[in-house]
Design an enzyme around this catalytic site. Structure first.
Site, PDB file in Angstrom:
ATOM      1  N   GLU A   1     -33.063  67.624  82.377  1.00  0.00           N
ATOM      2  CA  GLU A   1     -33.412  67.616  83.804  1.00  0.00           C
ATOM      3  C   GLU A   1     -32.989  66.328  84.492  1.00  0.00           C
ATOM      4  O   GLU A   1     -32.486  66.341  85.618  1.00  0.00           O
ATOM      5  CB  GLU A   1     -34.925  67.810  83.945  1.00  0.00           C
ATOM      6  CG  GLU A   1     -35.398  67.848  85.377  1.00  0.00           C
ATOM      7  CD  GLU A   1     -36.913  67.929  85.446  1.00  0.00           C
ATOM      8  OE1 GLU A   1     -37.445  67.650  86.529  1.00  0.00           O
ATOM      9  OE2 GLU A   1     -37.545  68.247  84.441  1.00  0.00           O
ATOM     10  N   ASP A   2     -33.217  65.187  83.812  1.00  0.00           N
ATOM     11  CA  ASP A   2     -33.053  63.893  84.482  1.00  0.00           C
ATOM     12  C   ASP A   2     -31.832  63.098  84.043  1.00  0.00           C
ATOM     13  O   ASP A   2     -31.465  62.139  84.704  1.00  0.00           O
ATOM     14  CB  ASP A   2     -34.300  63.025  84.231  1.00  0.00           C
ATOM     15  CG  ASP A   2     -35.543  63.630  84.849  1.00  0.00           C
ATOM     16  OD1 ASP A   2     -35.398  64.323  85.864  1.00  0.00           O
ATOM     17  OD2 ASP A   2     -36.643  63.416  84.317  1.00  0.00           O
TER      18      ASP A   2
END
Length: 760
Positions: A109-110
Site C-alpha cells: 500500500e505505502d
C-alpha cells in the site's frame, strides 16, 4: 477490562489516512529502535520452528527496507507499527505465514512493492495474505463511503478464502487504536466510529472477546471523551466502595467449592466502561442503579463439572428467575460456550457468574485464534476456517448480488449485529439469527429459494404473521408455494443482511425483466407509427444487421437490453429512440411499409394495440403502476405517464395530479387502455358516512362481503366520537360495474348515510 491505561495510548498512528508524508531524514537512533523492537518480538516466536523464525526475520528485513525513511506521527520509525502487529499475531500463536504478512501488511500500500515481488521472495500464500490486507487506494471512487465499502468488499473476499486475513487486520486496527492519541480530533473520531461499527463486531463474530472489548473501549474513549472520563472516575470510586463485598463473595464461593470437594478457579472481573455506558443508555439508568458492575468467572476442568459448579452456586445464593443461559448446550454462532447465571448477592444486588472449562475459556477470549493456540493436529486450522466461514460466506453471497457500495456497507453492518436468538427447524437443527429476526429471515437463512417462495409460517405449531419476531427456543416451520415471490413490504421488517440483499436482488431482477418487456413493446409500437417493424436482436446477416450496435452507441447504452430497460423505465422516450432507429434503418435501405402505416387498431401478429397504445390487464408487475392518488380501476378512462426511472404510471383521465403532470411534461404522456379481461382485482378508495353505534363496522364488512369484494384497509381518523363517523375503505373490486354494485349494497345498510368514491 476497565479503562485502558494512559501508557497504552503512547504511539500515535496515521491509520486510515491514506498515503504517509514524504520520507524525512532518518535519525541515527532509528535503526537501533527498530532492531530493539524485533528483539522484543523474537521471544514471542518460540512456538515456531527455527526455519520459520528465519523466514519471519527475512520478512522483517524486507519490511524494514521498504519502510526506510517513513515515520509515525510520534517520530518513531514506521517499522515499529508492523512489528507491534506481528507481536499481537504471535500472542495468538498464528503461523509463520501470518506473522510474515503482518510485518509486510503496509508494504504494497505505502511502499510500491508489487504482489509479484512478494510471491517471488516469500511465496504465493504470504503474498495473498498481504494483498487481502491492502486497501484500494489506487482506484478512484466517487465518495469516501464508496471507497470504504470497496475496501471491505475486497477484505471480505480475502477473508472467505483465508480467515487469517481478518485476524491480522484486527491486530492492525487494535494497535492503531491504542496509538492514535495525538492524531487530529476529526480523524480519531472517524476511525473510532468505523472501528465500533465494523471491526469490533467482526471481532465479536469471530469470538475474539478480549479484542472486541478493547476495541469497544478505545472507540468509546475517542467518541465520548467526557462520558468516558466521568464513568472511569465513578468506577474507580465504586471499586473502592465495593471491594469488601467482591472479596467476601469470592471467599464464600471458594469455600463452597472446597466444602463440596470440587476443584474450581474463581476470578472476579469488572465490566468494561462501554458495556456499563450501553446498559445505562438502553435501560435509562443512572450509574448508581447499575448493580452488576462486577461479575465472577468460574473455570473448571471438565464439561460435567460446569453443571456441578452451577448446582454449588445455586445452593449458595438464590438465582434470579429467567436469568440463566446455557451456551454450552446451544453455543453462540461464534463458538462461544459457557453457563451464565445471575444470583442475588449477600447485599441483595444481582451478580453474574460465568462457568466454563479451560478450553471454553480459550475460545471465549481468543475465538478463532484459539485454534492456533491449542493445536491438536493438522485439522485445527481447517476448524478455525470453518468457524469463520459460516458467517463470512453469507457476506460474500451478499457482495455477489450487491454492486451499490452504500447498500453493501449497510448489509455488512446489519449482518454483524451481535445479539442473537437461537431457533430450531422442524428437524431440530439450531439456527442463530439476529435479535428481532422474523420467519422470513429464517427462510432465507435456510435457502434463498425457500425465502423467495415463502407464503406463511408456523412457530411452535401455530400459524403466525411473517413479521413476527422470533424468540430463542422457537421451532419455526416455513410454508412455501411454487408461484410465490418476494414481497417488497418484507424489507420493512427483515433483520438479516442476507434476507435483505436476496429480496432486493430478486425484485431488481424482476423489475429489469418487466421493464425490458415493456420497453420492447413501447419501442415496437412507436416504430409502427414510422411504418417499420422492430428488427430482431440476433440478425447480423440481415440488411438491418448492426442496427442495434449503432443505436446503443447513439443512446449511450452498453447493450440492447439496457436500452430497452431505459425505455421501459422512462429514462428514454420511445418515440425519440424510434425516430433514430427509423433513420438508421433508412440508411440501411429499409423502407417504411404502407400496410404497417395504415394498419388498424390491432396488429395482426400479436393482437396488441398499435400507435403507442399500451394495454393494462394487471399482470404487468413493477414496470407498470397504478397511481395511488386516483386509484384507477377497469372502466375508468385512463392515461399513462412515463416517469423518469419509474416505469409507466397510470392515472384516471380526470385525475388532478395527472393533469398537473401533463401540463409540466406533456411529451411523456401516452395512450393506455384496459384489457378486455383483466387478470386480477384492483384497489380503489370509498368514503362512508355512517351513524355511530354498536356493530356498525360489522354491518359495513358484511355488506362488502355480500357484494363479493374485499376490504384491504380501513381508516377512521382521529376525530372525537359523535353521532356520525366517517370511514375510508380501500376495497378490491373487478371493475367499475363491480364497484357500483358494492356501493349500492353499502347504501342499503341501515347505519350508512352516504357512500362516495374518493377522487383526488
Amino acid at each position: 477490562m476497565g479503562a485502558p491505561t494512559s501508557s497504552s495510548l503512547r504511539k500515535p498512528d496515521a491509520a486510515g489516512s491514506g498515503r504517509r508524508s514524504p520520507p524525512e531524514p532518518m535519525p541515527a537512533a532509528a535503526t537501533d529502535a527498530a532492531a530493539a523492537s524485533f528483539a522484543a518480538l523474537t521471544h514471542k516466536l518460540d512456538y515456531l520452528e527455527p526455519h520459520d523464525i528465519k523466514r519471519v526475520r527475512d520478512a522483517y528485513r524486507f519490511a524494514d527496507e521498504a519502510h526506510l525513511g517513513q515515520f509515525r506521527a510520534s517520530g518513531e520509525p514506521y517499522i515499529t507499527h508492523p512489528i507491534a502487529v506481528a507481536g499481537l499475531c504471535a500472542d495468538w500463536k498464528l503461523d509463520a505465514q501470518a506473522i510474515m504478512a503482518a510485518l509486510m501488511h503496509d508494504a504494497m500500500e505505502d511502499c510500491g512493492v508489487t504482489k509479484a515481488e512478494l510471491i517471488e521472495r516469500f511465496g504465493a500464500a504470504t503474498a495473498d495474505l498481504v494483498d487481502g490486507l491492502t486497501k484500494l487506494d489506487k482506484l478512484q471512487f466517487s465518495t469516501k463511503e464508496e471507497s470504504q465499502a470497496e475496501s471491505f468488499r475486497k477484505m471480505l473476499l480475502a477473508m472467505a478464502r483465508d480467515v487469517r486475513v481478518i485476524l491480522i487486520k484486527l491486530a492492525d486496527r487494535l494497535h492503531n487504536m491504542r496509538t492514535m492519541s495525538s492524531m487530529a480530533e476529526s480523524k480519531r473520531v472517524r476511525i473510532a466510529r468505523e472501528t465500533l461499527d465494523i471491526y469490533a463486531p467482526i471481532a465479536h463474530r469471530l469470538g475474539l472477546n478480549q479484542t472486541y472489548r478493547e476495541l469497544q473501549e478505545l472507540s468509546f474513549q475517542y467518541l465520548r471523551r467526557w462520558r468516558h472520563a466521568a464513568l472511569s472516575k465513578a468506577v474507580l470510586r465504586a471499586r473502592g466502595y465495593r471491594r469488601d463485598i467482591v472479596e467476601r463473595i469470592q471467599r464464600e464461593v471458594e469455600k463452597a467449592f472446597q466444602d463440596q470437594g470440587a476443584q474450581a478457579q474463581v476470578y472476579g472481573r469488572e465490566k468494561t466502561l462501554y458495556s456499563i455506558y450501553t446498559k445505562m443508555r438502553e435501560k435509562h439508568l443512572s450509574f448508581a442503579q447499575v448493580n452488576d458492575i462486577f461479575g465472577f468467572r468460574i473455570v473448571v476442568e471438565t464439561l460435567p463439572e460446569c453443571y456441578l459448579a452451577l448446582g454449588v452456586l445455586h445452593q449458595l445464593y438464590k438465582p434470579l428467575p429467567g436469568r440463566f443461559k446455557d451456551y454450552i448446550a446451544i453455543p453462540k454462532a461464534n463458538g462461544y460456550q459457557s453457563l451464565h447465571t445471575t444470583l442475588v448477592s449477600p447485599l441483595g444486588t444481582a451478580v453474574e457468574f460465568q462457568i466454563r472449562t479451560e478450553a471454553m475459556h480459550a475460545v471465549a477470549e481468543k475465538g478463532i485464534a484459539a485454534h492456533w493456540v491449542y493445536k491438536a493436529g493438522g485439522g485445527q486450522v481447517q476448524d478455525a476456517q470453518r468457524l469463520g466461514s459460516m458467517w463470512l460466506q453469507s457476506l460474500v453471497d451478499i457482495q455477489d448480488e450487491t454492486r451499490d457500495a452504500s447498500e453493501f456497507l449497510e448489509h455488512v453492518k446489519i449482518d454483524l449485529f451481535p445479539d442473537a436468538v437461537y431457533v430450531f427447524t422442524p428437524k431440530s437443527k439450531i439456527m442463530a439469527l439476529p435479535r428481532g429476526a422474523t420467519p422470513v429471515d429464517f427462510a432465507y437463512a435456510i435457502h434463498s429459494d425457500i425465502g423467495d417462495h415463502c407464503v406463511a409460517a408456523k412457530v411452535n405449531g401455530d400459524p403466525v404473521a411473517l413479521r413476527t419476531e422470533l424468540r430463542s427456543g422457537d421451532v419455526v416451520e416455513v410454508i412455501t408455494a411454487p408461484g410465490a415471490r418476494p414481497n417488497p413490504g418484507w424489507l420493512n421488517f427483515v433483520r438479516t443482511g442476507r434476507a435483505r440483499s436476496k429480496i432486493r436482488h430478486y425484485l431488481k431482477n424482476m423489475e429489469q425483466e418487466e421493464s425490458e418487456l415493456l420497453g420492447e413493446k413501447l419501442l415496437a409500437q412507436a416504430l409502427r407509427a414510422e411504418g417499420l417493424a422492430l428488427p430482431p436482436p440476433d440478425a447480423p446477416d440481415a440488411p438491418a444487421g448492426g442496427l442495434w450496435q449503432q443505436l446503443t452507441r447513439w443512446s449511450g447504452n452498453r447493450t440492447r437490453e439496457d436500452l430497452l430497460i431505459d425505455v421501459g423505465l422512462g429514462r428514454k422516450i420511445a418515440t425519440i429512440v424510434a425516430k433514430r432507429l427509423a433513420q438508421l434503418m433508412a440508411e440501411h435501405g429499409v423502407k417504411p411499409d404502407a400496410l404497417t402505416l395504415t394498419m388498424g387498431r390491432y396488429a395482426a401478429d400479436d393482437a396488441t394495440p398499435t400507435q403507442g397504445l399500451v394495454v393494462i390487464d394487471g399482470a404487468e408487475g413493477a414496470s407498470v403502476q397504478l397511481a395511488t392518488c386516483c386509484r384507477p380501476i377497469p372502466g375508468d378512462a385512463i392515461v399513462g405517464y412515463l416517469g423518469r426511472g419509474e416505469g409507466l404510471m397510470v392515472h384516471t383521465a380526470e385525475c388532478g395530479v395527472g393533469k398537473r403532470l401533463f401540463e409540466r411534461d406533456s411529451e411523456r404522456w401516452m395512450d393506455v387502455d384496459w384489457a378486455e379481461e383483466p387478470t386480477r382485482a384492483f384497489e380503489t378508495r370509498v368514503s362512508i358516512l355512517l351513524k355511530n353505534g354498536k356493530g356498525v363496522l360489522a354491518q359495513v364488512a358484511a355488506a362488502v362481503s355480500a357484494a363479493e369484494a374485499d376490504i384491504t384497509h380501513i381508516e377512521m381518523g382521529n376525530e372525537p366520537a359523535s353521532e356520525t363517523a366517517e370511514l375510508q375503505l380501500l376495497i378490491s373490486v373487478r371493475d367499475r360495474l363491480h364497484l357500483a354494485d358494492v356501493m349500492r349494497t353499502l347504501r342499503r345498510a341501515s347505519a350508512v348515510l352516504r357512500v362516495t368514491r374518493v377522487r383526488p
